[in-house]
Design an enzyme around this catalytic site. Structure first.
Site, PDB file in Angstrom:
ATOM      1  N   ASN A 182      -2.322  -0.777  -2.362  1.00 52.65           N
ATOM      2  CA  ASN A 182      -2.774  -1.800  -3.316  1.00 52.65           C
ATOM      3  C   ASN A 182      -2.806  -1.243  -4.733  1.00 52.65           C
ATOM      4  OD1 ASN A 182      -3.247  -3.802  -1.263  1.00 52.65           O
ATOM      5  ND2 ASN A 182      -5.109  -2.676  -0.730  1.00 52.65           N
ATOM      6  N   ARG A 187      -0.422   3.542 -12.082  1.00 54.21           N
ATOM      7  CA  ARG A 187      -1.795   3.914 -11.736  1.00 54.21           C
ATOM      8  C   ARG A 187      -1.816   5.012 -10.667  1.00 54.21           C
ATOM      9  NH1 ARG A 187      -6.323   1.710  -8.683  1.00 54.21           N
ATOM     10  NH2 ARG A 187      -8.241   2.265  -9.784  1.00 54.21           N
ATOM     11  N   ARG A 236     -10.204   4.483  -1.857  1.00 52.07           N
ATOM     12  CA  ARG A 236      -9.340   5.550  -1.336  1.00 52.07           C
ATOM     13  C   ARG A 236     -10.061   6.889  -1.320  1.00 52.07           C
ATOM     14  NH1 ARG A 236      -7.565   2.690  -5.233  1.00 52.07           N
ATOM     15  NH2 ARG A 236      -6.028   1.040  -4.908  1.00 52.07           N
ATOM     16  N   LYS A 280       2.885   1.039   6.867  1.00 48.09           N
ATOM     17  CA  LYS A 280       3.732   1.250   5.688  1.00 48.09           C
ATOM     18  C   LYS A 280       3.613   2.679   5.170  1.00 48.09           C
ATOM     19  CE  LYS A 280       2.929   0.262   1.377  1.00 48.09           C
ATOM     20  NZ  LYS A 280       2.653  -0.400   0.080  1.00 48.09           N
ATOM     21  N   PRO A 297      10.111   1.368   5.192  1.00 47.44           N
ATOM     22  CA  PRO A 297       8.758   0.919   4.868  1.00 47.44           C
ATOM     23  C   PRO A 297       8.775  -0.532   4.403  1.00 47.44           C
ATOM     24  CG  PRO A 297       9.226   3.055   3.863  1.00 47.44           C
ATOM     25  CD  PRO A 297      10.524   2.525   4.378  1.00 47.44           C
ATOM     26  N   ASP A 299       7.106  -3.316   2.407  1.00 51.41           N
ATOM     27  CA  ASP A 299       6.151  -3.759   1.403  1.00 51.41           C
ATOM     28  C   ASP A 299       6.552  -5.152   0.952  1.00 51.41           C
ATOM     29  OD1 ASP A 299       8.387  -3.353  -0.220  1.00 51.41           O
ATOM     30  OD2 ASP A 299       7.129  -2.773  -1.923  1.00 51.41           O
ATOM     31  N   HIS A 301       8.267  -6.263  -1.628  1.00 52.77           N
ATOM     32  CA  HIS A 301       9.668  -6.424  -2.034  1.00 52.77           C
ATOM     33  C   HIS A 301      10.591  -6.445  -0.824  1.00 52.77           C
ATOM     34  CE1 HIS A 301       8.633  -5.907  -6.244  1.00 52.77           C
ATOM     35  NE2 HIS A 301       7.969  -4.801  -5.951  1.00 52.77           N
ATOM     36  N   GLN A 315       5.230 -15.901   6.318  1.00 52.53           N
ATOM     37  CA  GLN A 315       5.014 -15.521   4.931  1.00 52.53           C
ATOM     38  C   GLN A 315       4.447 -14.108   4.812  1.00 52.53           C
ATOM     39  OE1 GLN A 315       2.860 -18.441   2.731  1.00 52.53           O
ATOM     40  NE2 GLN A 315       3.172 -17.435   0.763  1.00 52.53           N
ATOM     41  N   PHE A 345      15.283  -1.702  -2.596  1.00 52.53           N
ATOM     42  CA  PHE A 345      13.911  -1.759  -3.111  1.00 52.53           C
ATOM     43  C   PHE A 345      13.907  -1.565  -4.621  1.00 52.53           C
ATOM     44  CE2 PHE A 345      10.153   0.611  -4.492  1.00 52.53           C
ATOM     45  CZ  PHE A 345       9.130  -0.248  -4.115  1.00 52.53           C
TER      46      PHE A 345
END
Length: 369
Positions: A182, A187, A236, A280, A297, A299, A301, A315, A345
């Site tokens: 997330n 970041r 985290r 993931k 992986p 995600d 995209h 979805q 990706f």
């Protein structure tokens, strides 16, 4: 009957004929055999490299742009215990955004490296960038076929062929992707920079920046959730010390390194037992540091790409849907499906849309180094 996918190349590597460090003739100190000079890293004959795509596409989070002599756009980062500058040979200020058939590096810290030390760093970079794997042949095979996924690859290939799949240190890769959840690339990079500064070992200051190694497993075992929260890691902060302790309890670094030789399903199963590691993250770690090159992986995209190919997909993906996506990519791209996935990706990332929407990258012509 559905069209059969085209044959894909076997999972073998092409070994470069150049194994020693070759110094760049563009450096004024080359005649003296100076190990601090620029050195060439050769690519397979049919290949090129795009540093911006390779280092800024979310595979890793430590390289930073820096401008070197002559205005070349380069990247600085840490390889083992060295501060290294990576660049493309030959010229213009925006070369780092282009594809090139010539790659160069130099060690800037330690400031007086031995020839043997530089040769060891050169070998590490070859492994890191998978420079002994010829991508050109694979890319051609990925563009053949009648499926929508093959069509997407044909669209992406002219501008994204210079993206190389990285082979990273498992400890750095594991804890980097634990921090990636997330989160966005900028970041994540900032968080990991703070983690290095707090728990890594300082190598040197260079060009107004301090460089640190990535924390060892032992160092991460000393991290506390409270302190990591104070450093801005949010939820985290709990994952990092817990995952470090779980790796240690299973045998530490030898256990983690040993996963690389195990079958893919076992590697994914072992990794997902660690705190903060879902499907993931496990697939990212397996692909980028365990050489499980067929893993994809999933995600946002990649899921959107998959839904275009398979409109019946829901979805939001379930665990079963992850397997469906893996099969979709493997059927199209074979045992290097993970590398192919990374190309597609990157082609979906907003920061690279200028490439996809008409700004075709330029392959720099070979010049003497």
């Amino acid at each position: 009957m559905a069209a059969q996918p085209p044959p894909v190349p076997e999972c073998t590597t092409t070994t470069s004929t150049t194994t020693s460090v070759t110094e760049s003739s563009s450096s004024s100190s080359d005649e003296d055999g100076d190990p601090c000079a620029w050195h060439e890293l050769t690519l397979p004959a049919s290949d090129c490299i795009n540093l911006r795509l390779t280092l800024e596409s979310g595979q890793c989070f430590q390289w930073e742009e820096c401008e070197q002599e002559g205005g070349d756009l380069c990247y600085s980062g840490v390889v083992d215990n060295a501060v290294v500058i990576l660049g493309v040979a030959g010229g213009a200020a925006d070369n780092g955004a282009m594809d090139s058939r010539q790659l160069k590096f130099k060690v800037v810290a330690p400031t007086t490296p031995s020839v043997e030390f530089v040769a060891a760093i050169a070998q590490k970079l070859r492994e890191y960038l998978r420079l002994d794997t010829a991508m050109g042949e694979m890319l051609q095979s990925w563009c053949r076929g009648t499926t929508l996924l093959h069509s997407m690859m044909r669209t992406a290939a002219p501008c994204f062929s210079g993206l190389r799949l990285l082979c990273q240190d498992p400890v750095e890769c594991l804890f980097s992707f634990i921090c990636s959840q997330n989160n966005n690339i900028s970041r994540i990079t900032s968080m990991l920079t703070r983690l290095r500064a707090e728990y890594g070992t300082k190598i040197a200051d260079y060009s107004n920046k301090s460089y640190f190694t990535f924390p060892t497993l032992g160092s991460l075992l000393t991290a506390s959730e409270e302190h990591l929260r104070e450093m801005g890691f949010g939820y985290r902060a709990r994952y990092i010390p817990q995952a470090a302790q779980q790796v240690q309890d299973r045998g530490g670094l030898p256990w983690l390194l040993g996963l690389k030789s195990l079958p893919t399903d076992i590697v994914r199963s072992e990794l997902t037992q660690l705190t903060g590691v879902g499907p993931k993250v496990a697939d990212c770690v397996s692909l980028f540091s365990m050489s499980k090159l067929d893993l994809v992986p999933v995600d946002t995209h990649v899921w959107q790409i998959a839904r275009q190919c398979l409109p019946s997909l829901p979805q939001k993906p379930t665990l079963r849907d992850h397997s469906t996506v893996h099969k979709l990519f493997r059927d199209a791209f074979g045992c290097y499906a993970g590398w192919a996935h990374s190309v597609l990706f990157a082609s979906e990332l907003p920061k690279f849309q200028s490439l996809k929407n008409g700004r075709v990258t330029t392959v720099l012509k070979s010049t003497a180094m």
